[in-house]
Design an enzyme around this catalytic site. Structure first.
Site, short mmCIF file in Angstrom:
data_model
loop_
_atom_site.label_atom_id
_atom_site.label_comp_id
_atom_site.label_asym_id
_atom_site.label_seq_id
_atom_site.Cartn_x
_atom_site.Cartn_y
_atom_site.Cartn_z
CE1 TYR A 194 -4.20 -1.58 -0.01
CE2 TYR A 194 -2.88 -3.29 1.05
CZ TYR A 194 -4.03 -2.89 0.37
OH TYR A 194 -4.98 -3.82 0.07
CB VAL A 195 3.48 2.50 2.29
CG1 VAL A 195 4.52 3.61 2.31
CG2 VAL A 195 2.53 2.64 3.48
CE LYS B 216 1.91 -7.07 -3.17
NZ LYS B 216 2.03 -6.46 -1.87
CB THR C 18 7.33 -2.96 10.39
OG1 THR C 18 6.29 -1.97 10.23
CG2 THR C 18 8.58 -2.48 9.69
CD GLU D 247 -4.49 -0.07 3.63
OE1 GLU D 247 -5.51 -0.75 3.46
OE2 GLU D 247 -3.46 -0.50 4.19
CE LYS E 100 2.41 5.49 10.94
NZ LYS E 100 1.29 5.98 10.15
CG ASN F 169 -16.31 3.02 19.02
OD1 ASN F 169 -17.12 3.66 18.35
ND2 ASN F 169 -15.34 2.31 18.48
CB CYS G 206 -14.48 19.79 37.17
SG CYS G 206 -15.40 21.17 37.82
CE LYS H 173 -7.62 26.44 35.69
NZ LYS H 173 -8.41 26.39 34.47
#
Ligand SMILES: NC(=O)c1ccc[n+]([C@@H]2O[C@H](COP(=O)([O-])OP(=O)(O)OC[C@H]3O[C@@H](n4cnc5c(N)ncnc54)[C@H](O)[C@@H]3O)[C@@H](O)[C@H]2O)c1
Length: 452
Positions: free
Chosen positions: A29-30, A54, A105, A177, A225, A240, A283, A339
């Site tokens: 893909y990359v 490929k 990887t 992708e 990354k 979620n 809070c 703070k």
């Protein structure tokens, strides 16, 4: 070599004015997207992959992966004579001046990163470079844990780098992708890692993957990354879990998250994304505990939300360990409230630090210009009476007094002008910066950041 001041970025506009002969190792893909998009910019591409199928597809301009827009780029490159492919890595290196490594990887069992493909490619490339007269540049694009680039450079390229025959950069890929061609043309982020964090000695990384590049050391670029992917994963998990809990309570979770995202000042912003103080106050801890508590009672499994308080405790614990690891007994705190510019000490992490140190027999001095004990009222006063009844004896009138009387200074708030400490911040003292206060580095004491 240009030395960049910290936090600056290098701006290079992507241009095909300087074209390169580029070998791309790994036509997944990359690699395939990188090949198509660089060829579009006028660069000459030699693809290299161990999979014959490929290579065969690539050789005739057929995309080895399904990705919108890619095949027409490869077809165009083929027609222009700027695309070829081979299974022979040495040949790919011989034909080019730059190699981009895009092999997989994968994770091993238990999550360990498998660098076997990267190491195989490095061995091939190193051997081929030894047969060449011209210098070669290597751009690692595969996602690798911090330290990996330095490790493989040491293993395969050390002598070549020392001789100036190879330059190595780590340039993480951020494409998605499905929109990869668009993402390549207009990257969300461009990062170039160099061996020392200074500007690259050669231009290929910026010519090929440039746009607006943030320059870091290899390890920093590798970590960016992972930070990005973790952040994406965390956001999905958060949305979620909030959505599940909302539905359980009869609330539309999609609408809730839509409204949450409308706040671009505190929610979708840089705010709260600076490592530093553990969170506190009246809070956040209370509300996090309340919703997690309700979820547990109701039997809604929210592992991510449920561990937010644990994460905060772990951060506080690591700050305490940083302080107590120093072989000293006199500690000064600059800032005590949760703070700056408030006297609210409810849920303040620094109150816990002070409480714990006092309990362990440390001498503690505190400066916080916002705290006036005679004016504390209500729950704030009650909490401080309960946790630190002798606070009055620990509070100092000035930051200078605290620094003068302490061996380690824990700075959690910017509560005075750093210049005023120049006389008292002597070489024998140590400061722990909890809140990202770079001016503290300009004084002669020993400086250490809590996360940097
Ligand atoms: N897929 C993504 O969206 C994406 C995005 C950003 C970063 N990444 C990272 O980029 C890297 C590549 O990802 P991908 O999805 O393109 O992987 P992929 O599995 O699609 O492609 C990897 C390619 O490398 C080839 N390869 C393996 N060993 C080789 C060797 N010795 N010589 C030449 N080719 C070899 C494989 O045959 C395969 O075609 C990974 O580290 C991944 O984490 C992926």
């Amino acid at each position: 070599m240009i030395v960049l001041p910290e936090g600056t970025c290098f701006i290079f506009v992507m241009t095909a004015s300087r074209t390169h002969h580029v070998s791309i190792f790994g036509l997944g893909y990359v690699g395939a997207v990188t090949a198509g998009c660089l060829a579009e910019l006028g660069h000459h591409i030699t693809g290299a992959d161990v999979q014959q199928a490929k290579v065969d597809a690539f050789t005739v301009g057929v995309s080895p992966i399904i990705e919108p827009g890619l095949e027409s780029l490869l077809q165009g490159a083929k027609r222009a004579g700027r695309l070829e492919a081979t299974t022979d890595g040495a040949e790919a290196v011989q034909r080019t001046q730059v190699s981009i490594i895009c092999v997989g990887t994968p994770s091993q069992a238990a999550g360990r990163l498998n660098l076997d493909f990267v190491r195989k490619v490095c061995a091939q490339i190193a051997a081929a470079i030894r047969e060449k007269d011209q210098p070669h540049t290597i751009l690692f694009r595969s996602t690798m844990l911090p330290g990996s680039t330095r490790g493989v450079v040491g293993e395969f390229f050390a002598d070549l780098v020392a001789a100036g025959r190879v330059h190595v950069y780590y340039c993480p890929e951020f494409l998605r992708e499905g929109t990869a061609v668009r993402d390549f043309r207009d990257p969300s982020l461009c990062v170039v890692g160099t061996h020392d964090g200074n500007a690259p000695a050669t231009t290929e990384a910026l010519d090929l993957l440039g746009a607006e590049a943030q320059i870091l050391a290899w390890e920093g670029a590798e970590m960016v990354k992972y930070a990005c992917n973790y952040f994406h994963a965390l956001k999905v998990g958060f949305a979620n879990e909030i959505g599940r809990m909302a539905k359980h309570l009869g609330v539309d979770g999609a609408r809730v998250m839509d409204v949450v995202c409308r706040d671009e000042r505190l929610n979708i912003s840089r705010y709260y994304l600076r490592p530093g103080n553990p969170f506190g106050g009246s809070c956040l801890p209370k509300d996090v505990n309340a919703l997690s508590g309700l979820a547990r009672i109701e039997g809604v499994n929210l592992p991510l939300l449920d561990h937010v308080m644990d994460s905060n405790h772990a951060h506080l614990e690591s700050l305490l360990n940083l302080i107590t690891a120093k072989d000293v007994r006199r500690v000064g705190l600059l800032g005590l409230a949760f703070k700056a510019d408030t006297d609210d000490m409810r849920g303040s992490a620094l109150v816990t630090v002070a409480e714990t140190l006092l309990g362990r027999g440390y001498e503690v001095r505190i400066y916080d210009p916002s705290i006036n004990l005679t004016r504390l009222i209500g729950a704030n006063e009650a909490e401080i009476q309960r946790r630190m009844p002798h606070l009055a004896q620990l509070l100092s009138e000035s930051a200078e007094e605290v620094v003068r009387g302490s061996e380690v200074i824990v700075a959690s708030q910017r509560c005075m002008e750093v210049e005023s400490l120049r006389e008292v911040a002597t070489a024998g003292k140590q400061v722990i910066d909890v809140n990202g206060w770079p001016e503290l580095k300009t004084l002669p004491w020993h400086y250490e950041g809590v996360c940097w």
